[in-house]
Design an enzyme around this catalytic site. Structure first.
Site, mmCIF file in Angstrom:
data_model
loop_
_atom_site.group_PDB
_atom_site.id
_atom_site.type_symbol
_atom_site.label_atom_id
_atom_site.label_comp_id
_atom_site.label_asym_id
_atom_site.label_seq_id
_atom_site.Cartn_x
_atom_site.Cartn_y
_atom_site.Cartn_z
ATOM 1 N N GLY A 157 0.690 -1.079 -0.139
ATOM 2 C CA GLY A 157 0.012 -0.009 0.002
ATOM 3 C C GLY A 157 1.010 1.213 0.228
ATOM 4 O O GLY A 157 1.606 1.582 -1.098
ATOM 5 N N GLU A 390 -4.213 8.273 -2.511
ATOM 6 C CA GLU A 390 -3.381 8.954 -3.388
ATOM 7 C C GLU A 390 -2.152 9.354 -2.379
ATOM 8 O O GLU A 390 -1.859 10.630 -2.236
ATOM 9 C CB GLU A 390 -3.943 10.060 -4.013
ATOM 10 C CG GLU A 390 -4.919 9.417 -5.102
ATOM 11 C CD GLU A 390 -5.569 10.597 -5.964
ATOM 12 O OE1 GLU A 390 -5.099 11.636 -6.233
ATOM 13 O OE2 GLU A 390 -6.490 10.350 -6.576
HETATM 14 C C1 LIG Z 1 -11.817 3.481 -2.244
HETATM 15 C C2 LIG Z 1 -10.248 3.195 -2.489
HETATM 16 C C3 LIG Z 1 -9.945 3.638 -3.884
HETATM 17 C C4 LIG Z 1 -8.483 3.442 -4.231
HETATM 18 N N1 LIG Z 1 -8.154 3.604 -5.521
HETATM 19 C C5 LIG Z 1 -6.976 3.280 -5.771
HETATM 20 C C6 LIG Z 1 -6.522 3.477 -7.041
HETATM 21 O O1 LIG Z 1 -7.071 3.768 -7.985
HETATM 22 N N2 LIG Z 1 -5.236 3.014 -7.355
HETATM 23 C C7 LIG Z 1 -4.284 2.456 -6.605
HETATM 24 O O2 LIG Z 1 -3.210 1.903 -6.950
HETATM 25 N N3 LIG Z 1 -4.637 2.474 -5.383
HETATM 26 C C8 LIG Z 1 -5.798 2.771 -4.887
HETATM 27 N N4 LIG Z 1 -6.284 2.753 -3.598
HETATM 28 C C9 LIG Z 1 -5.240 2.260 -2.677
HETATM 29 C C10 LIG Z 1 -4.884 3.278 -1.564
HETATM 30 O O3 LIG Z 1 -3.698 4.205 -2.363
HETATM 31 C C11 LIG Z 1 -4.182 2.587 -0.560
HETATM 32 O O4 LIG Z 1 -5.060 2.363 0.199
HETATM 33 C C12 LIG Z 1 -3.076 3.740 0.267
HETATM 34 O O5 LIG Z 1 -1.994 3.980 -0.706
HETATM 35 C C13 LIG Z 1 -2.878 3.161 1.850
HETATM 36 O O6 LIG Z 1 -2.309 1.847 1.657
HETATM 37 P P1 LIG Z 1 -3.049 0.740 2.513
HETATM 38 O O7 LIG Z 1 -4.439 0.794 2.458
HETATM 39 O O8 LIG Z 1 -2.450 -0.413 2.163
HETATM 40 O O9 LIG Z 1 -2.497 1.085 3.958
HETATM 41 P P2 LIG Z 1 -1.137 0.917 4.644
HETATM 42 O O10 LIG Z 1 -0.132 1.278 3.820
HETATM 43 O O11 LIG Z 1 -1.046 -0.184 5.268
HETATM 44 O O12 LIG Z 1 -1.233 2.032 5.922
HETATM 45 C C14 LIG Z 1 -2.005 1.631 7.056
HETATM 46 C C15 LIG Z 1 -1.845 2.976 7.805
HETATM 47 O O13 LIG Z 1 -0.595 2.970 8.397
HETATM 48 C C16 LIG Z 1 -0.089 4.425 7.951
HETATM 49 N N5 LIG Z 1 1.376 4.164 7.685
HETATM 50 C C17 LIG Z 1 2.108 3.417 6.724
HETATM 51 N N6 LIG Z 1 3.272 3.505 6.549
HETATM 52 C C18 LIG Z 1 3.765 4.263 7.378
HETATM 53 C C19 LIG Z 1 5.052 4.877 7.865
HETATM 54 N N7 LIG Z 1 6.023 4.672 7.411
HETATM 55 N N8 LIG Z 1 4.848 5.633 8.934
HETATM 56 C C20 LIG Z 1 3.976 5.960 9.811
HETATM 57 N N9 LIG Z 1 2.660 5.547 9.209
HETATM 58 C C21 LIG Z 1 2.530 4.710 8.084
HETATM 59 C C22 LIG Z 1 -0.857 4.762 6.898
HETATM 60 O O14 LIG Z 1 -0.697 6.204 6.947
HETATM 61 C C23 LIG Z 1 -2.234 4.392 7.335
HETATM 62 O O15 LIG Z 1 -2.713 5.078 8.307
HETATM 63 C C24 LIG Z 1 -7.717 3.040 -3.318
HETATM 64 C C25 LIG Z 1 -7.905 2.629 -1.950
HETATM 65 C C26 LIG Z 1 -9.319 2.735 -1.591
HETATM 66 C C27 LIG Z 1 -9.840 2.439 -0.262
#
Ligand SMILES: Cc1cc2nc3c(=O)[nH]c(=O)nc-3n(C[C@H](O)[C@H](O)[C@H](O)COP(=O)(O)OP(=O)(O)OC[C@H]3O[C@@H](n4cnc5c(N)ncnc54)[C@H](O)[C@@H]3O)c2cc1C
Length: 580
Positions: A157, A390
């Site tokens: 993510g 994003e």
């Molecule tokens: C409705 C929806 C539409 C989307 N559309 C797209 C799309 O069109 N294309 C696409 O590619 N993706 C898309 N996404 C994915 C979206 O970009 C990711 O959900 C986002 O990048 C966060 O990744 P994750 O959900 O795996 O969270 P994670 O990366 O697992 O993060 C979980 C939490 O931990 C925090 N965190 C992570 N790393 C760190 C760090 N190093 N230090 C401190 N805090 C941290 C984050 O801020 C978050 O609060 C979509 C997601 C949703 C829900």
């Protein structure tokens, strides 16, 4: 002559205010304004009176295909595509304003349109070869092809560089295998910008971007996700199984895909943030109507101070966000090389300002706000995603602060290098030493010798400009202090980097507000801009209050205690003090 190599925030953290980046506040040309006005009116004509549709599509969790056809016919998929290829050729300012107008009506529609232009086909615009653009632009402009951006995977993510999807080079094609989750527009798209590993499995940085189309054998799409918000927009998993992607579909440099992805997101931020502004404007109108119509204790609730406070702050938040969006969109349009920190700041501020506004508007509506019959609860659900996708706001805050620290660290290193050579070249060495000592003395004592100045702010905003200048000086000192205190270890000090990021966010947005209000005063006089001056005063007061708290907490904080509580909670697996 513009120096498009300057980054406002990078300079600010080193103690310099590059005013020419912010002043004069950007405006559209007369031609652009005329076209935009027509488009904005037409957006209203298409979307006005559809409130019931939007509500029922939210319940159903789907947007009907005949409505998507209407969006196509209206040209909403061609906003940023050159006219020669059937688009409207909007720059970022006009594009962001259009997304704003769509978002006033419905977030799912704005996301559908925005994901296409902001991220889905943005790589083609930024990195596409002429041949690639000629091949795909016409179908993308007409909406015959809708675009999607495929980066996120189940295990990747925020850590996008850890993706597992592979594109192995064979003769004349890449063999693509993997899957991408939560792809916006996934279910309706025919054009996918896909990121895949093209280097060794272990080489985190070796990604490439590929153009993949729905008709390529091996591309398939999963079920529509059942989401909390933006429910009518399509979100699906997209699978790639032995997909043969012709080599000419490589987008941007081979192994340069990570940078391509980051640049796409960076350039797309004026769309997302513009959508947030649209949401806020709708909420302000809804909340103001309710506040004046709803009576309790024999008075309209809007006459109570606690309600006025909410509405006033919503207005300030909206104006401040709109000011920042205008600036970053203009930086993109003017061809600035690097506005990634400013764009990240705007995304974070916009998404959080919209969230605050949605929460407060619902609170003003009371129990009515909680009923699904009304729009408030849907806006709360819809806008929550902006803080996650994003670039999650936590990760963007780290990016904002660490980019600045990295730059200042580099400058200090260069300076240390010069100081080491002080006896080889005493004149140069003493010059460097003198400059640095003078700057540090200024930061430490607050004596305004060589203080950064914001001279282009209107004189009516001198107090606010001084707040900006003083906070900028303290920011530079804070950056310097954090680097001295933690050195490279600052990377692991997220409590501290968050504070630095928050000061940077407030300062950039304040700078944008001062620039915009200055332009308003110049255009309409102080009386004509009286309310905008009030907004600047309120925002400056808020910003400096937050900044002072953050500065104080560099040394005087309870970070270690909070960290310990989190760690013991992980160990215990939950809360530890049940009364029963
Ligand atoms: C409705 C929806 C539409 C989307 N559309 C797209 C799309 O069109 N294309 C696409 O590619 N993706 C898309 N996404 C994915 C979206 O970009 C990711 O959900 C986002 O990048 C966060 O990744 P994750 O959900 O795996 O969270 P994670 O990366 O697992 O993060 C979980 C939490 O931990 C925090 N965190 C992570 N790393 C760190 C760090 N190093 N230090 C401190 N805090 C941290 C984050 O801020 C978050 O609060 C979509 C997601 C949703 C829900």
């Amino acid at each position: 002559m513009l120096d498009t190599g300057i980054s406002f925030m990078r300079s600010l953290c080193a103690g310099e205010i590059e005013e020419d980046v912010l002043f004069p506040y950007p405006t559209l040309s007369d031609d652009e304004r005329e076209t935009l006005t027509a488009v904005v009116d037409a957006v209203d004509a298409v979307l006005e009176g559809r409130a019931e549709d939007f509500r029922s599509w939210d319940v159903a969790g789907e947007m009907p295909s005949d409505f998507i056809q209407e969006l196509r016919e209206f040209g909403l998929f061609g906003l940023v595509i050159p006219e020669a290829h059937g688009g409207m050729n909007f720059g970022s300012m006009a594009y962001s304003r259009t997304v704003q107008q769509v978002a006033r009506h419905d977030a799912s529609v704005a996301v559908t349109v925005g994901a296409h232009s902001s991220i889905g086909m943005r790589g083609l615009k930024l990195y596409g070869t002429r041949e690639q653009q000629e091949r795909y632009y016409p179908a993308l402009a007409s909406g015959e092809m809708i675009a999607a951006f495929c980066l996120t995977e189940a295990e990747a993510g925020s850590d996008a560089a850890s993706i597992k999807t592979r594109a192995d080079e064979k003769d004349d094609h890449f063999l693509l295998n993997g899957s991408k989750i939560w792809v916006t527009n996934g279910g309706i798209a025919d054009f996918f910008t896909v990121f895949a590993k093209t280097g060794d499995a272990e080489a985190r940085s070796k990604l490439s971007a590929l153009i993949v189309t729905r008709d390529m054998p091996g591309v398939s799409v999963g079920a529509h996700e059942d989401k909390m918000g933006i429910r009518a927009s399509s979100t699906c998993t997209v699978y790639f199984e032995d997909v043969k992607v012709p080599k000419e579909n490589l987008l941007g440099p081979r192994h340069g895909g990570f940078k391509v992805a980051m640049n796409i997101l960076n350039n797309g931020r004026s769309g997302l943030a513009g959508g947030c502004v649209g949401g806020m404007k709708t909420l302000i109108a809804l909340a103001a109507k309710h506040a004046t119509e709803r009576h309790q204790f024999g008075q309209p609730i809007g006459s109570f101070g606690l309600i006025e406070q909410k509405i006033g702050h919503m207005v300030v938040d909206c104006y401040a966000t709109e000011s920042a969006v205008g600036v970053i969109a203009a930086l993109a349009d003017r061809g600035y090389d690097d506005f990634s920190i400013e764009a990240a700041i705007t995304k974070v501020f916009a998404s959080e300002a919209l969230w605050r506004s949605a929460d407060e508007a619902l609170q003003i509506a009371g129990g009515t706000g909680f009923m699904r019959e009304y729009r408030y609860e849907r806006v709360v659900r819809d806008c929550r995603i902006n803080r996650i996708y994003e670039g999650a706001n936590e990760v963007l805050r780290l990016f904002i602060a660490l980019s600045a620290l990295n730059d200042v660290g580099q400058r200090l290193k260069d300076m240390a290098g010069s100081l080491r050579g002080i006896f080889d070249d005493p004149i140069k060495g003493f010059g460097v030493l003198y400059e640095y000592a003078k700057q540090r003395a200024t930061w430490a004592t607050g004596v305004p010798v060589g203080n950064p100045r914001m001279s282009k702010a209107h004189v009516a905003l001198r107090v606010e400009a001084e707040i900006f200048e003083d906070t900028a000086r303290d920011l530079a000192a804070m950056t310097d202090r954090l680097l001295r205190k933690h050195g490279k270890g600052i990377i692991g000090k997220q409590f501290a980097t968050r504070r630095l990021a928050d000061v940077m966010i407030d300062l950039f947005v304040l700078g944008c507000v001062i620039s915009r209000v200055t332009a308003a005063i110049e255009a309409n006089g102080q009386d004509g801009a009286a309310e905008e001056i009030e907004i600047a005063k309120v925002f400056a007061g808020q910003a400096v209050g937050r900044a002072k708290r953050n500065f104080r907490k560099i040394d005087d904080n309870d970070d270690e205690l909070v960290k310990h509580l989190a760690e013991s909670t992980y160990e215990r697996g939950g809360y530890g003090w049940d009364v029963l």
